[in-house]
Design a protein around this motif. Structure first.
Motif, PDB file in Angstrom:
ATOM      1  N   SER A  36       0.829  -1.212   0.000  1.00  0.00           N
ATOM      2  CA  SER A  36       0.000   0.000   0.000  1.00  0.00           C
ATOM      3  C   SER A  36       0.860   1.258   0.000  1.00  0.00           C
ATOM      4  O   SER A  36       0.472   2.292  -0.564  1.00  0.00           O
ATOM      5  N   VAL A  37       2.043   1.179   0.595  1.00  0.00           N
ATOM      6  CA  VAL A  37       2.973   2.312   0.586  1.00  0.00           C
ATOM      7  C   VAL A  37       3.642   2.418  -0.784  1.00  0.00           C
ATOM      8  O   VAL A  37       3.791   3.521  -1.335  1.00  0.00           O
ATOM      9  N   GLN A  38       4.025   1.279  -1.348  1.00  0.00           N
ATOM     10  CA  GLN A  38       4.598   1.293  -2.698  1.00  0.00           C
ATOM     11  C   GLN A  38       3.616   1.900  -3.702  1.00  0.00           C
ATOM     12  O   GLN A  38       3.988   2.737  -4.522  1.00  0.00           O
ATOM     13  N   ALA A  74     -14.548   6.954  -8.344  1.00  0.00           N
ATOM     14  CA  ALA A  74     -14.674   5.502  -8.451  1.00  0.00           C
ATOM     15  C   ALA A  74     -13.505   4.912  -9.239  1.00  0.00           C
ATOM     16  O   ALA A  74     -12.962   3.857  -8.878  1.00  0.00           O
ATOM     17  N   ALA A  75     -13.089   5.599 -10.309  1.00  0.00           N
ATOM     18  CA  ALA A  75     -11.952   5.128 -11.104  1.00  0.00           C
ATOM     19  C   ALA A  75     -10.679   5.087 -10.254  1.00  0.00           C
ATOM     20  O   ALA A  75      -9.899   4.128 -10.324  1.00  0.00           O
ATOM     21  N   GLY A  76     -10.466   6.109  -9.435  1.00  0.00           N
ATOM     22  CA  GLY A  76      -9.312   6.137  -8.550  1.00  0.00           C
ATOM     23  C   GLY A  76      -9.363   5.033  -7.510  1.00  0.00           C
ATOM     24  O   GLY A  76      -8.348   4.402  -7.194  1.00  0.00           O
ATOM     25  N   PHE A  77     -10.564   4.762  -6.979  1.00  0.00           N
ATOM     26  CA  PHE A  77     -10.720   3.704  -5.977  1.00  0.00           C
ATOM     27  C   PHE A  77     -10.367   2.339  -6.562  1.00  0.00           C
ATOM     28  O   PHE A  77      -9.619   1.561  -5.955  1.00  0.00           O
ATOM     29  N   LEU A  81      -7.423  -0.268  -5.671  1.00  0.00           N
ATOM     30  CA  LEU A  81      -7.731  -1.658  -5.313  1.00  0.00           C
ATOM     31  C   LEU A  81      -6.941  -2.621  -6.195  1.00  0.00           C
ATOM     32  O   LEU A  81      -6.430  -3.648  -5.724  1.00  0.00           O
ATOM     33  N   HIS A  82      -6.831  -2.287  -7.472  1.00  0.00           N
ATOM     34  CA  HIS A  82      -6.044  -3.124  -8.389  1.00  0.00           C
ATOM     35  C   HIS A  82      -4.602  -3.237  -7.926  1.00  0.00           C
ATOM     36  O   HIS A  82      -4.058  -4.348  -7.810  1.00  0.00           O
ATOM     37  N   ALA A 163     -10.465  -5.624 -10.825  1.00  0.00           N
ATOM     38  CA  ALA A 163     -10.539  -4.240 -10.353  1.00  0.00           C
ATOM     39  C   ALA A 163     -10.104  -3.257 -11.439  1.00  0.00           C
ATOM     40  O   ALA A 163     -10.743  -2.213 -11.635  1.00  0.00           O
ATOM     41  N   ILE A 164      -9.027  -3.591 -12.175  1.00  0.00           N
ATOM     42  CA  ILE A 164      -8.576  -2.672 -13.227  1.00  0.00           C
ATOM     43  C   ILE A 164      -9.553  -2.674 -14.391  1.00  0.00           C
ATOM     44  O   ILE A 164      -9.693  -1.670 -15.103  1.00  0.00           O
TER      45      ILE A 164
END
Length: 312
Positions: A36-38, A74-77, A81-82, A163-164
């Motif tokens: 998540s940091v990467q 939503a696209a950013g979310f 997630l991807h 997700a993507i």
């Protein structure tokens, strides 16, 4: 407006892009920081690198409707997630398996576009899709026989691919109304914001990493993103979109070879067969769709380019 003729052979930047995207899973594996940091710093640094080159487009932000802002969010979310799921998969399964599954992205986009956007399916594209899915089942079954951990990693990669796909379907609608540069910039910024929120809620440390980690974060933004996907986007002015899509298929091959050399990750013989089926199926799919592909100079191709290969 007619683009300036390309002064070098197209295969040169194409090769650079193919090599660059192959390093994405390698850099993720080398980092000791949480994924998540990467992901957060990869998107943040890419956002900052893009910012100076689109000042003329920033004024169009005021024209974005409230509904489109919701879709951008939503696209950013789903992009966040991807990255979270796919990058995490590399801790459980091999680089080859993870990237082969991720290569199914265009197939799933085709399925989603058929059901949600009413796009037509070409018969041979469906056949190619079937062959590719069979290949993924073979790769996954091989990992299942190795360990449940590897199979869990394959599932994470598959969920990250889905997700993507949602991100791509949202983009396909938005890019008819929002300029491509602005869409990419805002989506990357929101993805970084979602990662930041996730890290705060979960309690993941976001600072005080050694210089080695900061270098990897920056390289994730520069190598696979700027020298990979953004080069592909730029090349869309000179070559067909299908050519770019076919080139992206080199990632599983390049990443698998690097994984063998750098990490000693070897696949079972029948998994090579599964991987070959995935590539064959995707090539058949791309060739079937080639007759319907638009030339890069048309508005549709130009607008869809910036996120066409970012899911790596």
């Amino acid at each position: 407006m007619k683009s300036t003729p390309l002064r070098i052979a197209p295969w040169i930047p194409l090769l650079i892009g193919m090599l660059a995207i192959s390093f994405a899973p390698i850099l993720v594996r080398y980092s000791n920081a949480p994924v998540s940091v990467q992901g957060m710093y990869r998107m943040l640094f890419t956002f900052l690198l893009m910012l100076p080159f689109g000042k003329s487009s920033l004024g169009q932000i005021r024209n974005i409707s409230r509904r489109d802002w919701l879709l951008l969010t939503a696209a950013g979310f789903f992009l966040a997630l991807h990255f979270l799921l796919w990058m995490a998969s590399l801790s459980y399964t091999t680089i080859a398996s993870s990237t082969i599954i991720l290569a199914l992205e265009p197939v799933f986009v085709m399925i989603g576009a058929y059901f949600f956007l009413k796009d037509r399916l070409h018969r041979y594209a469906v056949i190619g899709m079937g062959i590719a899915v069979c290949g993924v089942v073979i790769v996954g079954s091989g990992d299942g026989s190795l360990s449940r951990t590897a199979l869990y990693g394959d599932v994470l990669s598959l969920l990250g691919t889905l997700a993507i796909v949602v991100n791509m379907l949202i983009a396909k609608r938005l890019l008819t109304r929002v300029p491509s540069y602005l869409f990419s910039l805002l989506t990357f910024g929101m993805t970084a914001a979602f990662f930041t929120l996730y890290n705060l809620v979960v309690g993941v440390r976001m600072t005080a990493y050694p210089p080695r980690e900061w270098m990897i974060f920056l390289l994730l933004a520069i190598i696979p993103t700027v020298f990979g996907h953004l080069i592909f986007n730029w090349l869309l002015q000179y070559v067909k979109a299908t050519t770019i899509s076919m080139s992206v298929l080199a990632e599983p091959i390049g990443s698998s070879i690097l994984g063998m050399i750098l990490f000693g990750e070897m696949l079972a013989g029948f998994q090579y067969t599964g991987g070959a089926l995935v590539i064959i199926g995707l090539v058949l799919y791309m060739r079937a769709e080639q007759g319907q592909a638009l030339l890069p100079s048309t508005p549709n191709t130009q607008e869809s380019s910036p996120i066409s290969a970012i899911g790596k």
